[in-house]
Design an enzyme around this catalytic site. Sequence first.
Site, PDB file in Angstrom:
ATOM      1  N   SER A 121       0.513  -1.211   0.021  1.00 18.69           N
ATOM      2  CA  SER A 121       0.001   0.234  -0.082  1.00 18.69           C
ATOM      3  C   SER A 121       0.212   1.122   0.206  1.00 18.69           C
ATOM      4  O   SER A 121       2.308   1.013   0.867  1.00 18.69           O
ATOM      5  CB  SER A 121      -1.312  -0.185   1.315  1.00 18.69           C
ATOM      6  OG  SER A 121      -1.612  -1.084   0.818  1.00 18.69           O
TER       7      SER A 121
HETATM    8  N1  SAH Z   1      -1.170  -4.825   3.835  1.00 14.32           N
HETATM    9  C1  SAH Z   1      -0.825  -4.609   2.555  1.00 14.32           C
HETATM   10  C2  SAH Z   1      -1.137  -4.278   1.230  1.00 14.32           C
HETATM   11  C3  SAH Z   1      -1.257  -6.317   0.496  1.00 14.32           C
HETATM   12  S1  SAH Z   1      -2.512  -5.711  -0.581  1.00 14.32           S
HETATM   13  C4  SAH Z   1       0.634  -3.832   3.041  1.00 14.32           C
HETATM   14  O1  SAH Z   1       1.400  -3.514   3.852  1.00 14.32           O
HETATM   15  O2  SAH Z   1       0.853  -2.863   1.492  1.00 14.32           O
HETATM   16  C5  SAH Z   1      -3.396  -6.914  -0.398  1.00 14.32           C
HETATM   17  C6  SAH Z   1      -3.205  -7.743  -0.012  1.00 14.32           C
HETATM   18  O3  SAH Z   1      -4.616  -8.584   0.225  1.00 14.32           O
HETATM   19  C7  SAH Z   1      -2.680  -8.695  -0.697  1.00 14.32           C
HETATM   20  O4  SAH Z   1      -1.916  -9.805  -1.087  1.00 14.32           O
HETATM   21  C8  SAH Z   1      -3.900 -10.147  -1.008  1.00 14.32           C
HETATM   22  O5  SAH Z   1      -3.473 -11.866  -1.992  1.00 14.32           O
HETATM   23  C9  SAH Z   1      -4.443 -10.138  -0.243  1.00 14.32           C
HETATM   24  N2  SAH Z   1      -5.951 -11.113  -0.166  1.00 14.32           N
HETATM   25  C10 SAH Z   1      -7.199 -10.393  -0.930  1.00 14.32           C
HETATM   26  N3  SAH Z   1      -8.056 -11.157  -0.585  1.00 14.32           N
HETATM   27  C11 SAH Z   1      -7.821 -11.855   0.638  1.00 14.32           C
HETATM   28  C12 SAH Z   1      -8.972 -12.916   1.231  1.00 14.32           C
HETATM   29  N4  SAH Z   1      -9.813 -12.668   1.198  1.00 14.32           N
HETATM   30  N5  SAH Z   1      -7.953 -13.215   2.902  1.00 14.32           N
HETATM   31  C13 SAH Z   1      -6.876 -12.343   2.770  1.00 14.32           C
HETATM   32  N6  SAH Z   1      -6.183 -12.081   2.460  1.00 14.32           N
HETATM   33  C14 SAH Z   1      -6.988 -11.597   1.034  1.00 14.32           C
END
Ligand code: SAH
Length: 209
Positions: free
Chosen positions: A59
């Site tokens: 993010s």
């Molecule tokens: N929190 C992260 C952002 C990651 S992007 C940061 O620090 O930058 C969002 C993430 O959500 C991705 O890695 C994706 O694989 C995960 N994701 C998507 N659907 C999900 C679900 N149903 N349960 C858990 N994780 C999920």
Amino acid sequence: MYITKEEMIENQLKGRGIKDSKVLDAMRKIDRSLFIPDDVKEHTYKDGPLPIGGGQTISQPYIVAYMAEILKLSPKDKVLEIGTGCGYNAAVLAQLSEKIYSIEIIDWLEERARENLKKAGIENVETKQGDGYEGWPEKAPFDAIILTAAPAFIPKPLKQQLKTGGKLLAPVGKTSQRLSLITRKAENNFQEENLLLVSFVPMKGEAEK
Ligand code: SAH
């Protein structure tokens, strides 16, 4: 152009209205470069999301700080994050509250997040691989729940795992998403507030059905 952490804090955070000194300190403490793949390291403090593999992203720093500021976390809070990704957001939250639980659906990302958090010396984040739709019932209830992947609707199990007075923050929608803040006022009373427009990756698993 290389952007330093201090420049990110001044221009991207303070410059856009992030004021909470605890949030600014948390953002200053965490070295974002530990959480991103080598090929994008030169863009560590870029004002936007970065690719972390598998079509997923880390993010934007401003969004991480903005969401943390909205949640107004206390040191004693127990927080659940859905979408660990590389672990950066969890690392920032871990500076604000004593226990962070985080669920990631992609197994190799969850493993990598665990390694990254260890490298960063963070010991109060517990991760697991799984579908965040169901939350983490064994660890519930939570003071705060944060989603970093966007569902079309907020999964019911997550709302049920909030403490009374607890807050859930999530991007909601398909193509264009609203950041939505839900406060559990009482057992069956959830107040919803819509904040800014955001762009997160879609939530996978049960939320897609
Ligand atoms: N929190 C992260 C952002 C990651 S992007 C940061 O620090 O930058 C969002 C993430 O959500 C991705 O890695 C994706 O694989 C995960 N994701 C998507 N659907 C999900 C679900 N149903 N349960 C858990 N994780 C999920």
